[in-house]
Scaffold this motif. Structure first.
Motif, PDB file in Angstrom:
ATOM      1  N   PRO A 110       0.293  -1.286  -0.059  1.00 41.71           N
ATOM      2  CA  PRO A 110       0.111   0.028  -0.120  1.00 41.71           C
ATOM      3  C   PRO A 110       0.771   1.444  -0.090  1.00 41.71           C
ATOM      4  O   PRO A 110       1.023   1.784  -0.564  1.00 41.71           O
ATOM      5  N   ASN A 111       2.087   0.831   0.897  1.00 45.10           N
ATOM      6  CA  ASN A 111       2.464   3.060   0.610  1.00 45.10           C
ATOM      7  C   ASN A 111       3.981   2.922  -0.275  1.00 45.10           C
ATOM      8  O   ASN A 111       5.010   2.537   0.783  1.00 45.10           O
ATOM      9  N   LEU A 112       4.033   2.876  -1.827  1.00 42.13           N
ATOM     10  CA  LEU A 112       4.910   3.208  -2.169  1.00 42.13           C
ATOM     11  C   LEU A 112       6.347   4.292  -2.178  1.00 42.13           C
ATOM     12  O   LEU A 112       5.424   5.068  -1.712  1.00 42.13           O
ATOM     13  N   PRO A 113       7.053   3.386  -2.126  1.00 43.46           N
ATOM     14  CA  PRO A 113       8.222   5.357  -2.323  1.00 43.46           C
ATOM     15  C   PRO A 113       7.687   5.897  -3.334  1.00 43.46           C
ATOM     16  O   PRO A 113       7.848   6.919  -3.004  1.00 43.46           O
ATOM     17  N   PHE A 114       6.891   6.663  -4.163  1.00 39.61           N
ATOM     18  CA  PHE A 114       6.492   7.255  -4.825  1.00 39.61           C
ATOM     19  C   PHE A 114       5.308   6.711  -5.956  1.00 39.61           C
ATOM     20  O   PHE A 114       5.499   5.757  -6.470  1.00 39.61           O
ATOM     21  N   ASN A 115       4.541   7.880  -6.052  1.00 43.21           N
ATOM     22  CA  ASN A 115       3.699   7.626  -7.501  1.00 43.21           C
ATOM     23  C   ASN A 115       4.187   6.982  -8.983  1.00 43.21           C
ATOM     24  O   ASN A 115       4.195   8.800  -8.818  1.00 43.21           O
ATOM     25  N   ILE A 116       3.362   6.605  -9.364  1.00 42.36           N
ATOM     26  CA  ILE A 116       4.449   6.800 -11.091  1.00 42.36           C
ATOM     27  C   ILE A 116       3.198   7.936 -11.567  1.00 42.36           C
ATOM     28  O   ILE A 116       4.278   8.427 -13.115  1.00 42.36           O
ATOM     29  N   GLU A 117       1.960   8.842 -11.105  1.00 42.10           N
ATOM     30  CA  GLU A 117       1.670   9.288 -11.835  1.00 42.10           C
ATOM     31  C   GLU A 117       2.377  10.972 -11.857  1.00 42.10           C
ATOM     32  O   GLU A 117       3.094  11.383 -12.531  1.00 42.10           O
ATOM     33  N   GLU A 134      -2.074  21.717  -5.726  1.00 48.67           N
ATOM     34  CA  GLU A 134      -2.189  20.263  -5.407  1.00 48.67           C
ATOM     35  C   GLU A 134      -0.980  20.006  -4.290  1.00 48.67           C
ATOM     36  O   GLU A 134       0.097  20.976  -4.747  1.00 48.67           O
ATOM     37  N   GLN A 135      -0.805  19.104  -4.087  1.00 46.30           N
ATOM     38  CA  GLN A 135      -0.123  18.634  -3.415  1.00 46.30           C
ATOM     39  C   GLN A 135       1.195  17.160  -3.360  1.00 46.30           C
ATOM     40  O   GLN A 135       0.259  16.346  -3.553  1.00 46.30           O
ATOM     41  N   LEU A 136       2.113  17.514  -4.198  1.00 43.63           N
ATOM     42  CA  LEU A 136       2.564  16.719  -4.982  1.00 43.63           C
ATOM     43  C   LEU A 136       4.162  16.289  -4.271  1.00 43.63           C
ATOM     44  O   LEU A 136       4.510  17.165  -3.308  1.00 43.63           O
ATOM     45  N   VAL A 137       4.723  15.354  -4.443  1.00 41.73           N
ATOM     46  CA  VAL A 137       5.705  14.905  -3.627  1.00 41.73           C
ATOM     47  C   VAL A 137       6.626  14.490  -4.386  1.00 41.73           C
ATOM     48  O   VAL A 137       6.659  13.403  -5.419  1.00 41.73           O
ATOM     49  N   ARG A 138       7.704  15.196  -4.607  1.00 38.75           N
ATOM     50  CA  ARG A 138       8.868  15.433  -5.099  1.00 38.75           C
ATOM     51  C   ARG A 138       9.513  14.271  -4.763  1.00 38.75           C
ATOM     52  O   ARG A 138      10.638  14.290  -3.709  1.00 38.75           O
ATOM     53  N   VAL A 139       9.913  13.628  -5.553  1.00 40.54           N
ATOM     54  CA  VAL A 139      11.338  12.167  -5.541  1.00 40.54           C
ATOM     55  C   VAL A 139      12.991  12.611  -5.888  1.00 40.54           C
ATOM     56  O   VAL A 139      12.681  13.005  -7.018  1.00 40.54           O
ATOM     57  N   GLY A 140      13.390  12.586  -5.414  1.00 46.15           N
ATOM     58  CA  GLY A 140      14.366  13.008  -5.149  1.00 46.15           C
ATOM     59  C   GLY A 140      15.887  11.546  -6.211  1.00 46.15           C
ATOM     60  O   GLY A 140      15.081  10.272  -6.020  1.00 46.15           O
ATOM     61  N   GLN A 141      16.825  11.756  -8.026  1.00 46.83           N
ATOM     62  CA  GLN A 141      16.665  10.878  -7.937  1.00 46.83           C
ATOM     63  C   GLN A 141      17.166   9.616  -7.401  1.00 46.83           C
ATOM     64  O   GLN A 141      17.405   8.591  -7.991  1.00 46.83           O
ATOM     65  N   ARG A 144      14.611   7.868  -6.268  1.00 50.05           N
ATOM     66  CA  ARG A 144      14.102   6.498  -7.389  1.00 50.05           C
ATOM     67  C   ARG A 144      15.151   5.565  -8.356  1.00 50.05           C
ATOM     68  O   ARG A 144      14.840   4.355  -8.302  1.00 50.05           O
ATOM     69  N   LEU A 145      16.742   5.934  -7.907  1.00 50.87           N
ATOM     70  CA  LEU A 145      17.279   4.950  -8.644  1.00 50.87           C
ATOM     71  C   LEU A 145      17.261   3.008  -7.451  1.00 50.87           C
ATOM     72  O   LEU A 145      17.533   2.519  -7.935  1.00 50.87           O
ATOM     73  N   ASN A 146      17.078   4.553  -6.237  1.00 53.99           N
ATOM     74  CA  ASN A 146      17.095   3.405  -5.082  1.00 53.99           C
ATOM     75  C   ASN A 146      16.276   1.961  -5.378  1.00 53.99           C
ATOM     76  O   ASN A 146      15.144   0.703  -4.772  1.00 53.99           O
ATOM     77  N   ASN A 147      14.818   2.592  -6.046  1.00 58.03           N
ATOM     78  CA  ASN A 147      13.375   1.970  -6.308  1.00 58.03           C
ATOM     79  C   ASN A 147      13.717   1.182  -7.819  1.00 58.03           C
ATOM     80  O   ASN A 147      12.519   1.994  -8.126  1.00 58.03           O
ATOM     81  N   ARG A 148      14.423   1.524  -8.467  1.00 62.94           N
ATOM     82  CA  ARG A 148      14.368   1.539 -10.259  1.00 62.94           C
ATOM     83  C   ARG A 148      13.029   0.607 -10.732  1.00 62.94           C
ATOM     84  O   ARG A 148      12.816   0.583 -11.444  1.00 62.94           O
TER      85      ARG A 148
END
Ligand code: 4AD
Length: 452
Positions: A110-117, A134-141, A144-148
């Protein structure tokens, strides 16, 4: 078996048809207890699917089940294609599916590190969304690479690796049509192939060995072995120390080696033809337009242009990253091209196997190729005379013992030859206008990253 439809194939002509698709539930938006919208994604395409409570078809439990799905779960959707009056903004396909059956095949946590949208949004879209509150969460590189395995699902990433695949395949087709033979050289070798410190050392059953810094030695040995023209697409290992936007510790190299009749410019001719073919193909299919009418300048001419623009280069020295960028800009302004070849580099800054210029041994029969102001390829004519090769290797501080079988290959008489090595990730990065080479490696290896 049942008939499956690809999400990318869904179109208005299919209105009224019942289809069956499988994909990831990218977004789940209930609007009431009776209606829920699902956006289902398959590779680069998305479609909006609607569940509406209707007697006999969709029960309130079905809507509750759909609403409770976790994002990115894999679902099978069966339903009827409809075409709304207004354009659809949240999905690539301009049709909707009125859902009749929905199954969850594999459930995401249920709790992915970020969402694809969110991760799929461009910087401009991001800013716009934020401005509208809109409340968006920015994820760092790094996240993202840790969850490739998740990160690769974004359309941008899907596109990058399609560009890489399309480019390599076009290149392979071209080279095969020019009578090059594809070769596969060993990646565990006895001595370093490029010299310098950037070599991974390892223990090979008690013998010292290293990971190939390039196919250099073995591709040359195939020319000694009677092949006229060879190429390889394969992994290249560099124990880089610095952490930069354009260095990886493992990358994919496209290497070419060929017999020369008269001049190392024959290699430059192949480079130009090959990359014009590749870039033409990518421009036609991948729409990031690139100006690439090839241009050739000598190193001295390039340095002169830099001097005139107020950039000093250490005499007979390498160009820094900044100097390369600046030269790229100057050449682009003067000749209107993002693609040029710099020839005749000083011998002192080239690897030991590089042929000195016949008329001036301060210089060499070598070249680098630049794309948008960064080096993507380097190549040269090679020394084929064993005495000269030994002398140059010693002058360059190479441990000749470790590459003695390579040196010996030249004692059987070898033709004039030359070639080049290109880094695929760098080419894709520059072609796509990206700022970091890690984006162009599926699972990047850099001085700090060995996983995933
Ligand atoms: O310039 P390099 O080191 O040349 C060779 O390996 C020679 N054996 C080639 C030849 O045939 N003479 O590497 C060739 C290309 C570079 O132009 C660059 O595109 C890429 O490989 N490259 C790297 N890419 C990613 N990370 C790194 N650490 C790279 N080092 C080189």
């Amino acid at each position: 078996g049942r008939t499956w439809t690809d999400v990318g194939e869904l179109c208005a002509e299919m209105k009224g048809e019942t289809v069956l698709i499988r994909g990831a539930a990218q977004a789940i938006r209930p609007t009431s207890k009776k209606i829920v919208f699902l956006v289902v994604r398959q590779s680069m395409s998305t479609v909006q699917c609607i569940l509406v409570v209707t007697k006999d078809v969709i029960s309130p439990q079905m809507v509750r089940f759909a609403t409770s799905l976790s994002k990115e779960s894999i679902v099978d959707v069966e339903g009827v294609i409809s075409v709304p009056d207004k354009p659809i903004t949240g999905a690539t396909q301009q049709v909707e599916i009125q859902v009749r059956k929905l199954y969850c095949i594999s459930r995401a946590v249920p709790n992915l590190p970020f969402n694809i949208e969110d991760a799929s949004r461009s910087e401009t879209e991001f800013k716009k969304a934020e401005e509208s509150g809109e409340q968006l969460v920015r994820v760092g590189q790094d996240t993202r690479l840790n969850n490739r395995g998740l990160d690769l699902r974004t359309p941008a990433n899907q596109a990058i690796f399609r560009v890489k695949s399309a480019g390599v395949n076009k290149g392979r087709q071209f080279l095969l049509s020019k009578n090059f033979v594809e070769i596969f050289t060993p990646k565990v070798i006895a001595g370093s192939s490029e010299g310098g410190a950037e070599v991974f050392k390892l223990d090979y059953k008690g013998k010292p060995a290293c990971l190939a810094q390039s196919p250099q030695l073995h591709k040359q040995m195939t020319i000694c072995g009677g092949f006229d023209r060879v190429f390889e697409v394969g992994p290249v290992f560099r124990a880089e120390n610095s952490y930069t936007h354009r260095h990886l510790c493992e990358f994919v190299g496209l290497d070419v080696e060929m017999e020369l009749k008269e001049h190392y410019y024959e290699v430059c001719d192949i480079v130009e033809e090959l990359f014009v073919e590749i870039f033409n193909h990518l421009n036609d299919n991948c729409s990031k337009e690139l100006e690439y009418s090839p241009k050739r300048l000598t190193y001295d001419e390039g340095v002169q242009m830099l001097k005139e623009a107020g950039v000093e280069i250490e005499p007979m020295g390498d160009l820094s990253t900044e100097a390369e960028k600046k030269l790229g800009k100057l050449v682009s302004d003067k000749y209107n091209t993002d693609f040029f070849i710099l020839t005749k580099f000083p011998l002192g800054i080239r690897p030991f196997y590089t042929m000195p210029c016949y008329d001036n041994s301060e210089y060499s029969n070598s070249f680098d190729v630049f794309l948008r102001g960064e080096e993507i390829i380097s190549g040269s004519q090679r020394i084929h005379d064993p005495e000269m090769l030994t002398k140059r290797a010693e002058q360059c501080g190479i441990d000749v013992e470790t590459i003695s079988t390579y040196m010996d290959s030249f004692r059987n008489a070898t033709r004039l030859h030359g070639g080049f090595g290109a880094g695929l990730e760098r080419i894709v990065m520059l072609f796509c206008g990206l700022n970091n080479i890690r984006k162009c490696s599926l699972f990047p290896r850099d001085p700090q990253r060995l996983t995933p």
